[in-house]
Design an enzyme around this catalytic site. Structure first.
Site, PDB file in Angstrom:
ATOM      1  N   LYS A  53      51.389  31.640  39.387  1.00 15.49           N
ATOM      2  CA  LYS A  53      51.402  33.019  39.894  1.00 15.49           C
ATOM      3  C   LYS A  53      52.587  33.217  40.849  1.00 15.49           C
ATOM      4  CE  LYS A  53      46.449  33.498  39.189  1.00 15.49           C
ATOM      5  NZ  LYS A  53      45.079  33.541  39.704  1.00 15.49           N
ATOM      6  N   GLN A  97      42.074  33.042  45.396  1.00 15.19           N
ATOM      7  CA  GLN A  97      41.794  32.266  44.194  1.00 15.19           C
ATOM      8  C   GLN A  97      40.344  31.785  44.203  1.00 15.19           C
ATOM      9  OE1 GLN A  97      43.928  31.946  41.642  1.00 15.19           O
ATOM     10  NE2 GLN A  97      42.572  30.649  40.443  1.00 15.19           N
ATOM     11  N   ASP A 120      43.147  41.688  41.805  1.00 14.27           N
ATOM     12  CA  ASP A 120      42.273  41.008  40.845  1.00 14.27           C
ATOM     13  C   ASP A 120      41.254  41.964  40.229  1.00 14.27           C
ATOM     14  OD1 ASP A 120      42.608  38.271  40.288  1.00 14.27           O
ATOM     15  OD2 ASP A 120      41.978  37.722  42.311  1.00 14.27           O
TER      16      ASP A 120
HETATM   17  N1  GUN Z   1      39.912  31.906  39.129  1.00 18.19           N
HETATM   18  C1  GUN Z   1      39.989  31.877  37.786  1.00 18.19           C
HETATM   19  N2  GUN Z   1      40.580  33.002  37.313  1.00 18.19           N
HETATM   20  C2  GUN Z   1      40.876  33.763  38.401  1.00 18.19           C
HETATM   21  C3  GUN Z   1      41.504  35.021  38.563  1.00 18.19           C
HETATM   22  O1  GUN Z   1      41.898  35.706  37.608  1.00 18.19           O
HETATM   23  N3  GUN Z   1      41.646  35.445  39.853  1.00 18.19           N
HETATM   24  C4  GUN Z   1      41.199  34.730  40.916  1.00 18.19           C
HETATM   25  N4  GUN Z   1      41.349  35.242  42.132  1.00 18.19           N
HETATM   26  N5  GUN Z   1      40.607  33.557  40.795  1.00 18.19           N
HETATM   27  C5  GUN Z   1      40.454  33.070  39.542  1.00 18.19           C
END
Ligand code: GUN
Length: 314
Positions: A53, A97, A120
């Site tokens: 990311k 996350q 998100d």
């Molecule tokens: N953990 C697994 N996929 C995601 C996601 O798309 N966003 C976040 N914040 N955590 C995750």
């Protein structure tokens, strides 16, 4: 028959290329969009996702900041981090996350993120907007899957879609997005009787269960579009021998590297039965990142629009 490959990397590249001029316009007019990524502890899978990311931000010209509080952090301390990020004007998007350590109340954290900075789409306000089909940031993985289906011109309206998995991150938002595209949607989960029969009815099958190669040929209607959200690490030789009966190079890979990455869909039977299928890796993963970038750019644009409408506020 061998399925058409739905290439997530090429769709990601198109999405990022479309975002680039928007990032440049923001930078010229005001400032670069900014994303804060909070990674708690040292979960290896989360670290890999977060690295991708942050790297994507750099390539696109988005400012990014990585915060890495320790595994022992409390809910109150996490709330203080989020509140600080909510206040900072140069931060347009906040991503915490998941998963968080057990002692942290994830619901309170998600609720604390300002909905305008929730890139998100996990804040209850934005989830409500998703249910109501009104504009708001959407969860990145399901939004990326819709983009993929549209860009490959896979028909959705009037088709039967089955989503395996009911997580807040993928399964539930995926089902709602498919519904809003006028698919007839079924959500399956661990208590669904005769899962294979249910899945065989699907024109579009989305597998998001987190179980390596669970979706075998008998789950797939011949010619269906199959989307594999799984990212599983196979380490046991017996299991690899059972799955990769005709691929000795995969067993060599296991011996050399200690693990094989594979999805929720059987890597041999899936492509044999499906009409179109996403690979693992290189399918859904790159799309999640592209949609995170898209949500961040959109958040920055909206904040700038709000500032222009009310120039005294930050
Ligand atoms: N953990 C697994 N996929 C995601 C996601 O798309 N966003 C976040 N914040 N955590 C995750």
């Amino acid at each position: 028959m061998s399925a058409q490959i739905l290439d997530g990397k090429s769709v990601r590249d198109s999405i990022l290329a479309e975002l680039k001029p928007r990032v440049e316009a923001l930078a010229a007019k005001h400032r670069r969009p900014g994303l804060a990524v909070v990674l708690v502890g040292d979960n290896p899978a989360s670290e890999i996702y977060v690295r991708s990311k942050v790297k994507a931000c750099g390539e696109l010209g988005i400012f990014s900041e990585r915060l890495t509080p320790p595994d022992s952090i409390t809910t109150e301390e996490m709330l203080a981090i989020v509140e600080d990020l909510n206040r900072r004007p140069e931060i347009d998007g906040i991503l915490v996350q998941m998963p968080l350590p057990a002692q942290v109340d994830a619901r309170r954290i998600l609720l604390a993120i300002s909905p305008e900075k929730d890139v998100d789409g996990f804040h209850p306000y934005n989830v409500g907007c998703l249910v109501a089909n009104s504009p708001a940031p959407r969860a990145c993985t399901p939004a990326g899957i819709i983009e993929l289906l549209k860009r490959y011109r896979v028909p959705i309206a009037g088709r039967r879609a089955v989503v395996i998995g009911r997580s807040d991150i993928v399964g539930k938002p995926m089902a709602l997005l498919l519904l809003h595209e006028n698919a007839t949607v079924t959500i399956c989960h661990s208590k669904t009787p005769d899962l294979a029969a249910e899945c065989r009815r699907a024109d579009i099958l989305v597998a998001a269960i987190g179980r390596a190669a669970l979706v075998t040929g008998e789950f797939i209607k011949p010619g269906a579009a199959v989307i594999d959200v799984g990212m599983n690490r196979l380490t046991r030789r017996e299991e690899a021998e059972r799955i990769y009966t005709r691929q000795p190079e995969k067993l060599r890979q296991l011996a050399e590297k200690g693990s094989i990455l594979l999805g929720d869909v059987h890597p041999i039977e899936g492509p044999e039965m499906a009409g179109a299928i996403t690979p693992v890796p290189g399918g859904v993963g790159p799309l999640t990142i592209a949609m995170l970038m898209s949500n961040t750019v959109r958040a920055a644009e909206r904040r700038l629009e709000a500032r222009e409408a009310a120039p005294c506020s930050s």
